[in-house]
Scaffold this active site. Structure first.
Site, PDB file in Angstrom:
ATOM      1  N   ARG A   1       0.441   4.087   6.755  1.00  0.00           N
ATOM      2  CA  ARG A   1      -0.038   2.845   7.379  1.00  0.00           C
ATOM      3  C   ARG A   1       0.263   2.752   8.879  1.00  0.00           C
ATOM      4  O   ARG A   1      -0.606   2.380   9.659  1.00  0.00           O
ATOM      5  CB  ARG A   1       0.513   1.619   6.641  1.00  0.00           C
ATOM      6  CG  ARG A   1       0.120   1.577   5.150  1.00  0.00           C
ATOM      7  CD  ARG A   1       0.396   0.227   4.489  1.00  0.00           C
ATOM      8  NE  ARG A   1      -0.478  -0.791   5.014  1.00  0.00           N
ATOM      9  CZ  ARG A   1      -0.135  -1.666   5.938  1.00  0.00           C
ATOM     10  NH1 ARG A   1       1.094  -1.684   6.419  1.00  0.00           N
ATOM     11  NH2 ARG A   1      -1.002  -2.530   6.385  1.00  0.00           N
TER      12      ARG A   1
ATOM     13  N   PRO B   1      -5.618  -9.503  -6.465  1.00  0.00           N
ATOM     14  CA  PRO B   1      -4.601  -9.212  -5.456  1.00  0.00           C
ATOM     15  C   PRO B   1      -3.949  -7.852  -5.700  1.00  0.00           C
ATOM     16  O   PRO B   1      -3.725  -7.462  -6.845  1.00  0.00           O
ATOM     17  CB  PRO B   1      -3.580 -10.341  -5.658  1.00  0.00           C
ATOM     18  CG  PRO B   1      -3.754 -10.774  -7.064  1.00  0.00           C
ATOM     19  CD  PRO B   1      -5.172 -10.503  -7.449  1.00  0.00           C
ATOM     20  N   GLY B   2      -3.690  -7.137  -4.639  1.00  0.00           N
ATOM     21  CA  GLY B   2      -2.950  -5.879  -4.727  1.00  0.00           C
ATOM     22  C   GLY B   2      -1.684  -6.011  -3.893  1.00  0.00           C
ATOM     23  O   GLY B   2      -0.586  -6.195  -4.400  1.00  0.00           O
ATOM     24  N   ARG B   3      -1.906  -6.022  -2.579  1.00  0.00           N
ATOM     25  CA  ARG B   3      -0.785  -6.045  -1.638  1.00  0.00           C
ATOM     26  C   ARG B   3       0.200  -7.195  -1.900  1.00  0.00           C
ATOM     27  O   ARG B   3       1.415  -6.992  -1.896  1.00  0.00           O
ATOM     28  CB  ARG B   3      -1.340  -6.189  -0.222  1.00  0.00           C
ATOM     29  CG  ARG B   3      -0.292  -6.062   0.857  1.00  0.00           C
ATOM     30  CD  ARG B   3      -0.850  -6.464   2.217  1.00  0.00           C
ATOM     31  NE  ARG B   3      -2.148  -5.960   2.505  1.00  0.00           N
ATOM     32  CZ  ARG B   3      -2.416  -4.856   3.216  1.00  0.00           C
ATOM     33  NH1 ARG B   3      -1.426  -4.156   3.725  1.00  0.00           N
ATOM     34  NH2 ARG B   3      -3.652  -4.466   3.425  1.00  0.00           N
TER      35      ARG B   3
ATOM     36  N   CYS C   1       3.929  17.644  11.676  1.00  0.00           N
ATOM     37  CA  CYS C   1       3.589  18.163  13.006  1.00  0.00           C
ATOM     38  C   CYS C   1       2.390  17.433  13.596  1.00  0.00           C
ATOM     39  O   CYS C   1       1.290  17.993  13.700  1.00  0.00           O
ATOM     40  CB  CYS C   1       3.327  19.655  12.911  1.00  0.00           C
ATOM     41  SG  CYS C   1       4.770  20.491  12.295  1.00  0.00           S
TER      42      CYS C   1
HETATM   43  N1  LLP Z   1     -10.531  -5.951  -4.420  1.00  0.00           N
HETATM   44  C1  LLP Z   1     -11.316  -5.122  -3.693  1.00  0.00           C
HETATM   45  C2  LLP Z   1     -12.736  -5.022  -4.007  1.00  0.00           C
HETATM   46  C3  LLP Z   1     -10.746  -4.379  -2.636  1.00  0.00           C
HETATM   47  O1  LLP Z   1     -11.524  -3.585  -1.909  1.00  0.00           O
HETATM   48  C4  LLP Z   1      -9.363  -4.494  -2.355  1.00  0.00           C
HETATM   49  C5  LLP Z   1      -8.743  -3.723  -1.277  1.00  0.00           C
HETATM   50  C6  LLP Z   1      -8.590  -5.368  -3.160  1.00  0.00           C
HETATM   51  C7  LLP Z   1      -9.212  -6.078  -4.174  1.00  0.00           C
HETATM   52  C8  LLP Z   1      -7.127  -5.562  -2.946  1.00  0.00           C
HETATM   53  O2  LLP Z   1      -6.840  -6.102  -1.700  1.00  0.00           O
HETATM   54  P1  LLP Z   1      -5.363  -6.586  -1.309  1.00  0.00           P
HETATM   55  O3  LLP Z   1      -5.034  -7.780  -2.175  1.00  0.00           O
HETATM   56  O4  LLP Z   1      -4.432  -5.460  -1.577  1.00  0.00           O
HETATM   57  O5  LLP Z   1      -5.452  -6.903   0.117  1.00  0.00           O
HETATM   58  N2  LLP Z   1      -4.984   0.666   2.791  1.00  0.00           N
HETATM   59  C9  LLP Z   1      -5.074  -0.611   3.469  1.00  0.00           C
HETATM   60  C10 LLP Z   1      -5.636  -1.691   2.569  1.00  0.00           C
HETATM   61  C11 LLP Z   1      -6.997  -1.354   2.012  1.00  0.00           C
HETATM   62  C12 LLP Z   1      -7.542  -2.399   1.070  1.00  0.00           C
HETATM   63  C13 LLP Z   1      -8.792  -1.947   0.406  1.00  0.00           C
HETATM   64  N3  LLP Z   1      -9.336  -2.864  -0.556  1.00  0.00           N
HETATM   65  C14 LLP Z   1      -3.694  -0.968   4.015  1.00  0.00           C
HETATM   66  O6  LLP Z   1      -2.737  -0.230   3.813  1.00  0.00           O
HETATM   67  O7  LLP Z   1      -3.533  -1.980   4.716  1.00  0.00           O
END
Ligand code: LLP
Length: 429
Positions: free
Chosen positions: A314, A276-278, A357
């Site tokens: 975003r 998890p990231g987000r 801009c």
């Molecule tokens: N693992 C892999 C292989 C991934 O490609 C990603 C995200 C994650 C984990 C983490 O995903 P999360 O838990 O954060 O959803 N910039 C975009 C999001 C791009 C996500 C790319 N990959 C945004 O701001 O919505």
């Protein structure tokens, strides 16, 4: 759940007033809450109870060393997609042996760096990559663990730019192709088959696509077992969504339970990794910005603030909605029934726009706000993919970043200086 709350109509991060941070650090500025960050990580960790698991935080969401360090202290592993992210993990005190190297285009030097650092596993996305890793590992004598990322062809029902598990996406390999690669890998003494990986997209707000992907991944694991390949890890990626507006994403517990319901009854308990990231960092951060001008146009009213698309891309890139709130509501009108219009400011509908801009430079459109020039606004849910995706477009220094911890705060990255913007550039003789 986060720790950004109003107290007497002034917005606080934990016990620190955001206006105090703006005063001392300036704007724009990202502010993170340590308690929120830690709470989210722990929620994922406890969702799996005593089932063998590891939470590998996706560094791409926010790679600030202070954030990585706090998570490392909790025992987190990491998911990285470049040598740069791996370096951050190491610098922050994270353990390379609990770090997974993902990504579709690992370059030779990055593979060497990762082998030297001793990463836990390479998540492979193509046949060419398997051959490269094998060749480089052969030179060094290391026998890295590998997983192949399968693409389960599941619709994640999210924005097309952040959907990755469909056949037409560049990510992973079809199960048929992956099976071939596992057969090759099984004959290859330079590497060790370790697991199966899968990630279908980001900001998923329903469990059903996850369930479909999990079923397909487990079906694939069974196919591997039938040809004598027993894996030791299922890496199910990241992707759990957060609430930006009115979404009701599943909780970490519900998400974990969904995985356990499928994994526990199996005869062999396969350790699970999630990335998890987000869901860990988004709600743990806000972007603090100051209103510089109010401009009443013919078609719209503009609230012009000092944060732009270069700081938080975003909204411009995905038409993403992020809540924008007043930091100080003490002078604002209460709902109509309580209003004393002669005393309180009126609210107006604004497009909240930045200094860049481009007409795509907006943080929010059609927002009802009580604002005057010099007021502070907070863009909520900005901890993930905010600072991490920021740029210097229009030669704008990236914002400062601050971590709040109880009643204290610390600058964890100073605002960039103007000189740093052209460091390394050379004028011809
Ligand atoms: N693992 C892999 C292989 C991934 O490609 C990603 C995200 C994650 C984990 C983490 O995903 P999360 O838990 O954060 O959803 N910039 C975009 C999001 C791009 C996500 C790319 N990959 C945004 O701001 O919505």
């Amino acid at each position: 759940m986060d720790y950004f709350e109003y107290k007497d109509r002034r917005l606080f991060a934990e016990q620190v007033a955001l206006s105090d941070i703006a005063e001392q650090v300036g704007t724009p500025c990202f502010v993170y809450s340590r308690a929120t960050l830690e709470r989210h990580w722990k929620a994922f960790n406890s969702a799996f109870g005593d089932y063998p698991h590891q939470i590998c935080y996706a560094v791409k969401a926010n790679g600030n060393l202070a954030i990585l360090n706090l998570l490392a202290r909790l025992g987190s592993g990491f998911d990285v997609v470049s040598a740069g992210e791996l370096m951050r993990v190491i610098e922050a005190g994270g353990d390379p042996a609990q770090t997974i190297f993902s990504g579709v285009c690992k370059q030779n030097w990055e593979i060497r760096n990762a082998l030297e650092a001793g990463v836990h596993c390479f998540n492979i996305e193509s046949e060419g990559e398997l051959q490269r890793i094998s060749a480089i590992a052969g030179e060094s004598g290391a026998r890295p663990r590998i997983s192949v990322r399968i693409n389960p062809d599941v619709d994640a029902k999210t924005h097309p730019y952040i959907s990755t598990g469909l056949r037409e996406n560049k990510f992973g390999l079809s199960p048929d192709k992956a099976l071939e690669i596992y057969k090759q890998a099984a004959q290859d003494n330079n590497i060790q088959i370790h697991g199966v990986a899968c990630h279908i997209g980001s900001q998923l707000t329903e469990l059903s696509p996850f369930k479909d992907a999990l079923n397909r991944a487990l079906y694939f694991v069974d196919q591997l077992e039938r040809i004598g390949i027993e894996i030791s890890q299922l890496d199910f990626g990241g992707g759990l969504g957060v609430r930006y507006r009115d979404e009701h994403p599943p909780s970490a517990d519900e998400y974990g339970q969904m995985l356990l319901d499928q994994l526990k009854p199996r005869t062999r308990q396969i350790p699970v990794v999630i990335e998890p990231g987000r869901a860990i960092v988004a709600n743990a951060g806000i972007l603090l910005t100051r209103v510089h001008y109010i401009k009443h146009g013919e078609a719209s009213n503009f609230c012009i603030v000092d944060a732009g698309m270069n700081d938080l891309i975003r909204p411009a890139l995905y038409q993403a909605y992020q809540d924008i709130v007043e930091v100080d509501k003490t002078g604002n009108a209460e709902p109509a029934i309580y209003a004393e219009p002669t005393i309180y400011a009126e609210s107006t509908i604004y497009d909240v726009v930045g200094p860049v801009c481009e007409s795509s430079d907006f943080l929010g459109k059609q927002r009802r706000l009580h604002v005057a020039e010099d007021d502070l606004l907070a863009v909520r849910t900005a901890g993930a993919y905010g600072a991490a995706m920021s740029s210097n477009y229009n030669s704008r220094p990236r914002p400062a970043e601050v971590m709040v911890d109880g009643d204290k705060f610390q600058v964890i990255k100073p605002r960039e200086t103007l000189q740093s913007l052209y460091r390394g550039e050379q004028i011809l003789p």
